[in-house]
Each structure stands twice: as structure tokens, then as C-alpha cells.
Design a protein around this motif. Structure first.
Motif, PDB file in Angstrom:
ATOM      1  N   TRP A  57       0.835  -1.186   0.000  1.00  0.00           N
ATOM      2  CA  TRP A  57       0.000   0.000   0.000  1.00  0.00           C
ATOM      3  C   TRP A  57       0.877   1.245   0.000  1.00  0.00           C
ATOM      4  O   TRP A  57       2.081   1.184   0.265  1.00  0.00           O
ATOM      5  N   THR A  58       0.260   2.374  -0.338  1.00  0.00           N
ATOM      6  CA  THR A  58       0.988   3.619  -0.562  1.00  0.00           C
ATOM      7  C   THR A  58       0.522   4.689   0.408  1.00  0.00           C
ATOM      8  O   THR A  58      -0.660   4.776   0.739  1.00  0.00           O
ATOM      9  N   ILE A  59       1.482   5.498   0.874  1.00  0.00           N
ATOM     10  CA  ILE A  59       1.184   6.671   1.698  1.00  0.00           C
ATOM     11  C   ILE A  59       1.679   7.913   0.956  1.00  0.00           C
ATOM     12  O   ILE A  59       2.811   7.946   0.462  1.00  0.00           O
ATOM     13  N   THR A  60       0.831   8.940   0.860  1.00  0.00           N
ATOM     14  CA  THR A  60       1.275  10.215   0.297  1.00  0.00           C
ATOM     15  C   THR A  60       0.933  11.333   1.277  1.00  0.00           C
ATOM     16  O   THR A  60      -0.099  11.295   1.958  1.00  0.00           O
ATOM     17  N   MET A  61       1.834  12.324   1.326  1.00  0.00           N
ATOM     18  CA  MET A  61       1.608  13.495   2.175  1.00  0.00           C
ATOM     19  C   MET A  61       2.480  14.616   1.636  1.00  0.00           C
ATOM     20  O   MET A  61       3.711  14.497   1.661  1.00  0.00           O
ATOM     21  N   ASP A  62       1.839  15.669   1.121  1.00  0.00           N
ATOM     22  CA  ASP A  62       2.560  16.723   0.434  1.00  0.00           C
ATOM     23  C   ASP A  62       3.326  16.093  -0.739  1.00  0.00           C
ATOM     24  O   ASP A  62       2.729  15.421  -1.565  1.00  0.00           O
ATOM     25  N   THR A  63       4.637  16.271  -0.805  1.00  0.00           N
ATOM     26  CA  THR A  63       5.410  15.674  -1.900  1.00  0.00           C
ATOM     27  C   THR A  63       5.934  14.287  -1.553  1.00  0.00           C
ATOM     28  O   THR A  63       6.568  13.634  -2.391  1.00  0.00           O
ATOM     29  N   ILE A  65       5.973  10.359  -1.005  1.00  0.00           N
ATOM     30  CA  ILE A  65       5.314   9.139  -1.455  1.00  0.00           C
ATOM     31  C   ILE A  65       6.102   7.951  -0.894  1.00  0.00           C
ATOM     32  O   ILE A  65       7.305   7.844  -1.118  1.00  0.00           O
ATOM     33  N   GLY A  66       5.429   7.087  -0.163  1.00  0.00           N
ATOM     34  CA  GLY A  66       6.092   5.925   0.419  1.00  0.00           C
ATOM     35  C   GLY A  66       5.311   4.659   0.160  1.00  0.00           C
ATOM     36  O   GLY A  66       4.080   4.677   0.054  1.00  0.00           O
ATOM     37  N   LYS A  67       6.008   3.546   0.055  1.00  0.00           N
ATOM     38  CA  LYS A  67       5.397   2.233  -0.140  1.00  0.00           C
ATOM     39  C   LYS A  67       5.593   1.402   1.124  1.00  0.00           C
ATOM     40  O   LYS A  67       6.612   1.512   1.798  1.00  0.00           O
ATOM     41  N   GLU A  68       4.603   0.562   1.412  1.00  0.00           N
ATOM     42  CA  GLU A  68       4.675  -0.263   2.619  1.00  0.00           C
ATOM     43  C   GLU A  68       4.105  -1.643   2.358  1.00  0.00           C
ATOM     44  O   GLU A  68       3.099  -1.780   1.668  1.00  0.00           O
ATOM     45  N   THR A  69       4.760  -2.658   2.906  1.00  0.00           N
ATOM     46  CA  THR A  69       4.258  -4.031   2.809  1.00  0.00           C
ATOM     47  C   THR A  69       3.818  -4.560   4.165  1.00  0.00           C
ATOM     48  O   THR A  69       3.176  -5.601   4.239  1.00  0.00           O
ATOM     49  N   GLY A  70       4.161  -3.855   5.229  1.00  0.00           N
ATOM     50  CA  GLY A  70       3.745  -4.274   6.562  1.00  0.00           C
ATOM     51  C   GLY A  70       2.498  -3.540   7.012  1.00  0.00           C
ATOM     52  O   GLY A  70       1.773  -2.939   6.220  1.00  0.00           O
ATOM     53  N   THR A  71       2.266  -3.553   8.311  1.00  0.00           N
ATOM     54  CA  THR A  71       1.074  -2.909   8.863  1.00  0.00           C
ATOM     55  C   THR A  71       1.288  -1.434   9.134  1.00  0.00           C
ATOM     56  O   THR A  71       0.384  -0.619   8.963  1.00  0.00           O
ATOM     57  N   THR A  72       2.508  -1.059   9.569  1.00  0.00           N
ATOM     58  CA  THR A  72       2.789   0.313   9.967  1.00  0.00           C
ATOM     59  C   THR A  72       3.860   0.927   9.076  1.00  0.00           C
ATOM     60  O   THR A  72       4.872   0.288   8.769  1.00  0.00           O
ATOM     61  N   HIS A  73       3.628   2.170   8.674  1.00  0.00           N
ATOM     62  CA  HIS A  73       4.596   2.891   7.847  1.00  0.00           C
ATOM     63  C   HIS A  73       5.012   4.170   8.555  1.00  0.00           C
ATOM     64  O   HIS A  73       4.177   5.032   8.856  1.00  0.00           O
ATOM     65  N   ALA A  74       6.307   4.298   8.852  1.00  0.00           N
ATOM     66  CA  ALA A  74       6.858   5.535   9.395  1.00  0.00           C
ATOM     67  C   ALA A  74       7.351   6.372   8.227  1.00  0.00           C
ATOM     68  O   ALA A  74       8.265   5.960   7.500  1.00  0.00           O
ATOM     69  N   GLY A  82       2.152  23.143   9.627  1.00  0.00           N
ATOM     70  CA  GLY A  82       1.212  23.572   8.593  1.00  0.00           C
ATOM     71  C   GLY A  82       0.117  22.552   8.402  1.00  0.00           C
ATOM     72  O   GLY A  82      -0.007  21.579   9.162  1.00  0.00           O
ATOM     73  N   SER A  83      -0.705  22.761   7.370  1.00  0.00           N
ATOM     74  CA  SER A  83      -1.831  21.873   7.057  1.00  0.00           C
ATOM     75  C   SER A  83      -1.453  20.930   5.923  1.00  0.00           C
ATOM     76  O   SER A  83      -0.850  21.354   4.933  1.00  0.00           O
ATOM     77  N   TYR A  84      -1.845  19.663   6.056  1.00  0.00           N
ATOM     78  CA  TYR A  84      -1.481  18.644   5.079  1.00  0.00           C
ATOM     79  C   TYR A  84      -2.663  17.709   4.841  1.00  0.00           C
ATOM     80  O   TYR A  84      -3.558  17.589   5.675  1.00  0.00           O
ATOM     81  N   ARG A  85      -2.626  17.053   3.680  1.00  0.00           N
ATOM     82  CA  ARG A  85      -3.565  15.969   3.389  1.00  0.00           C
ATOM     83  C   ARG A  85      -2.769  14.665   3.318  1.00  0.00           C
ATOM     84  O   ARG A  85      -1.870  14.522   2.502  1.00  0.00           O
ATOM     85  N   LEU A  86      -3.127  13.732   4.165  1.00  0.00           N
ATOM     86  CA  LEU A  86      -2.505  12.405   4.153  1.00  0.00           C
ATOM     87  C   LEU A  86      -3.449  11.433   3.469  1.00  0.00           C
ATOM     88  O   LEU A  86      -4.647  11.407   3.765  1.00  0.00           O
ATOM     89  N   ALA A  87      -2.937  10.664   2.527  1.00  0.00           N
ATOM     90  CA  ALA A  87      -3.741   9.668   1.820  1.00  0.00           C
ATOM     91  C   ALA A  87      -3.044   8.317   1.861  1.00  0.00           C
ATOM     92  O   ALA A  87      -1.818   8.234   1.731  1.00  0.00           O
ATOM     93  N   ALA A  88      -3.834   7.276   2.069  1.00  0.00           N
ATOM     94  CA  ALA A  88      -3.324   5.904   2.049  1.00  0.00           C
ATOM     95  C   ALA A  88      -4.210   5.088   1.122  1.00  0.00           C
ATOM     96  O   ALA A  88      -5.439   5.215   1.153  1.00  0.00           O
ATOM     97  N   TYR A  89      -3.587   4.256   0.298  1.00  0.00           N
ATOM     98  CA  TYR A  89      -4.361   3.455  -0.651  1.00  0.00           C
ATOM     99  C   TYR A  89      -3.483   2.347  -1.227  1.00  0.00           C
ATOM    100  O   TYR A  89      -2.248   2.405  -1.147  1.00  0.00           O
ATOM    101  N   TYR A 127      -7.867   5.659   2.393  1.00  0.00           N
ATOM    102  CA  TYR A 127      -8.051   6.464   3.613  1.00  0.00           C
ATOM    103  C   TYR A 127      -7.498   7.851   3.326  1.00  0.00           C
ATOM    104  O   TYR A 127      -6.432   8.000   2.723  1.00  0.00           O
ATOM    105  N   VAL A 128      -8.216   8.885   3.753  1.00  0.00           N
ATOM    106  CA  VAL A 128      -7.756  10.259   3.598  1.00  0.00           C
ATOM    107  C   VAL A 128      -8.006  11.016   4.898  1.00  0.00           C
ATOM    108  O   VAL A 128      -9.074  10.874   5.510  1.00  0.00           O
ATOM    109  N   GLN A 129      -7.017  11.821   5.309  1.00  0.00           N
ATOM    110  CA  GLN A 129      -7.190  12.646   6.501  1.00  0.00           C
ATOM    111  C   GLN A 129      -6.515  13.998   6.301  1.00  0.00           C
ATOM    112  O   GLN A 129      -5.353  14.073   5.888  1.00  0.00           O
TER     113      GLN A 129
END
Length: 305
Positions: A57-63, A65-74, A82-89, A127-129
Motif C-alpha cells: 500500500w501507498t502513503i502520500t503526504m505533500d510531496t 510518497i512511500g510504499k509499505e508491505t507491513g502494517t505500519t509505515h513511518a 502547517g496543514s497537510y492531506r494524508l492519503a493511504a491506498y 483512507y484520507v485525513q
């Protein structure tokens, strides 16, 4: 006088040392006092039965972009306040992601210029926050992943003298979404999807025909189903069945983790050498978990020879 001067200097040095000590000993909550750090754990319990947890799964926040194969992504990045949009998919088969817009790939063989979408995309979970970042804070978030593709099964029960001569049933459903902005929930790009029915050969629904598709959702003012029954030897001529499903599918975009099954039993086939066009006016919603209809896998919906 000499003694007093020495005392005054000593007080000044002591005061400077105390001030320097206060600055040096100022405490911070994190090793990054000027920025914030984020880690995200994915919760996949919102997916439907038979839907696997994605391998990646992928995490994006501002610029970032990270990939994850486990349950938790740091997130391997620090963020200024500031204000950000975090998206996971995840990125499933036959779906592309651009920002927070998911697009189903086009289907081949439309021929008539109609926009057709793939009828069997993989399972998309998102997921988006919107969040504010403060300095000197570690953020630990749980992403409640939401299923964005829903399974839809149609069941038809041809009746009449020519029922046994039905060789193939094909159809199209209009008003399906080709795109989804999963940050806003907007379903767009009204398209059509092809249906390939297969005959049910066992169980209490044996003899009926079923077709299953997976959809991002519905969009537009109207959802219309057109089905064509083709008979062996073209005897009788093809029967075309049309049905307005706008009302039946009005809540389709909600509860996507629950499959929807529609059973249309009011189909009539013509007598030999006859010709007719039938409208299915009523559809029965069958509970996707406990109904007696067994959905056909979208990748295997062509009639068996």
C-alpha cells in the motif's frame, strides 16, 4: 573596596553561567524540535468477505510518497508546521491512481464508440485525513481503510417456450462511474460496463443465468440495463430486455463492502420464430451474505459450453 569589587564580579559571572545553563538545558519532546514526524498503521477490517489485505500500500503526504508491505509505515520525512492531506491506498489491477482520483481502465472491444470500463477491477481500499502538523510532535495515526469497489450480481430467470434454446446472454449497464475522487467521495465519468452471463448449473438457482461485475460506483442521472438473449440457430430471433435501475441502485455507493445481488425473475422469452422486447419492471435485492444466489466470479462470467 577590593573585596567589594571582587564580590560584584563574582555575582556577574554566576548570573551569566546560570543564564547559559538555562538555554543549554531547555528540553524538547522529540529529536526534531522544529518539525513534526508521522507514522501510520493501516486497519483493514473494513473490507468485505473474500477481499484480501493488499500485499503493498501507498502513503502520500505533500510531496512525500512511500510504499509499505507491513502494517505500519513511518514516513521517512519530517514536516514543517502547517496543514497537510494524508492519503493511504493500494493500487489494484485495472485501476490507476493520480493524487486521490482512482480511474478504472477502459475495456476493449466497445466498437460503437461507447466508453466501456473494465468489469473486474481489483479491490481498492483508501483512507484520507486532513491534518495540522505542529513542531516537536510525533504523530501516530490509524488509517481505517475503506473499500471503494463493490460487487454487483444480476440474476435473470428466462421463462417460456424458448427457454431451453437460450445460448448466450449478454448485456450492458450504463451510468457506472469510471472515476472516483476518494478524498471527496465524488463519482464521475459516466460509463458503461459489459455483462457476460453464465448459466447456474447447481443449487436452488440452477437454470437461471448470472453475471457479476465490480464497480467503483454509479454516477449520473440514470442507470439503465440492456440485456440480449441469443438463441441457438437464431431461432427465435434475439430478445432484448431493457430495465431502468436508477431507483434500485440509488444507494449503491454506500456500504461497498457488502455485495449487492439483484434477482429479476420477470423475464419472458418469445415463442419459436417470434420476436419481443421485454422490460423487467421489478428487481429483488438478495442479501449478499445470506441470499440463495451464488455470485459468479467476474473473471469467469462467460457461459460454459
Amino acid at each position: 573596596m577590593k573585596t567589594n569589587k571582587t564580590y560584584t564580579i563574582s555575582l556577574l559571572v554566576a548570573s551569566l553561567l546560570a543564564t547559559t545553563s538555562c538555554v543549554k538545558d531547555k528540553l524538547y519532546n522529540t529529536p526534531h524540535p522544529d518539525t513534526g514526524k508521522v507514522s501510520v498503521s493501516a486497519n483493514w477490517t473494513g473490507r468485505g468477505e473474500g477481499v484480501d489485505i493488499p500485499a503493498e500500500w501507498t502513503i502520500t503526504m505533500d510531496t512525500y510518497i512511500g510504499k509499505e508491505t507491513g502494517t505500519t509505515h513511518a514516513l521517512d520525512s519530517l514536516f514543517t508546521p502547517g496543514s497537510y492531506r494524508l492519503a493511504a491506498y493500494n493500487v489494484p489491477d485495472n485501476i490507476t491512481i493520480d493524487g486521490t482520483t482512482a480511474t478504472i481502465t477502459s475495456a476493449t472491444g466497445s466498437g460503437d464508440g461507447t466508453t466501456l470500463v473494465n468489469n473486474a477491477p481489483g479491490w481498492l481500499l483508501t483512507y484520507v485525513q486532513e491534518m495540522g502538523i505542529e513542531a516537536d510532535v510525533d504523530y501516530v495515526l490509524t488509517a481505517e481503510m475503506r473499500q471503494q469497489v463493490r460487487q454487483l450480481t444480476f440474476i435473470v430467470d428466462p421463462t417460456g417456450n424458448a427457454t431451453g434454446r437460450v445460448e448466450t446472454i449478454v448485456g450492458r449497464l450504463s451510468g457506472v462511474a469510471g472515476t472516483l475522487d476518494f478524498a471527496t467521495g465524488h463519482h464521475g465519468t459516466a460509463s458503461e460496463v459489459e455483462l457476460h452471463f453464465a448459466k447456474i448449473t447447481e443449487g436452488i438457482d440452477a437454470g437461471k443465468w448470472a453475471a457479476t461485475v465490480r464497480l467503483l460506483g454509479i454516477t449520473g442521472d440514470r442507470q439503465s440495463l440492456a440485456i440480449t438473449l441469443v438463441y441457438s440457430g437464431s431461432n427465435p430471433q434475439d430478445t432484448r430486455i431493457e430495465s431502468d435501475l436508477t431507483e434500485v441502485l440509488k444507494d449503491f455507493n454506500a456500504d461497498k463492502a457488502v455485495p449487492m445481488i439483484l434477482d429479476g425473475t420477470m423475464v419472458e422469452t418469445p415463442d419459436e420464430m417470434g420476436m419481443s422486447s421485454v422490460i423487467i419492471s421489478e428487481w429483488e435485492k438478495v442479501n449478499g451474505e445470506s441470499g440463495n444466489a451464488e455470485p459468479v466470479t467476474p473473471d469467469d462470467t462467460r457461459p460454459k459450453s
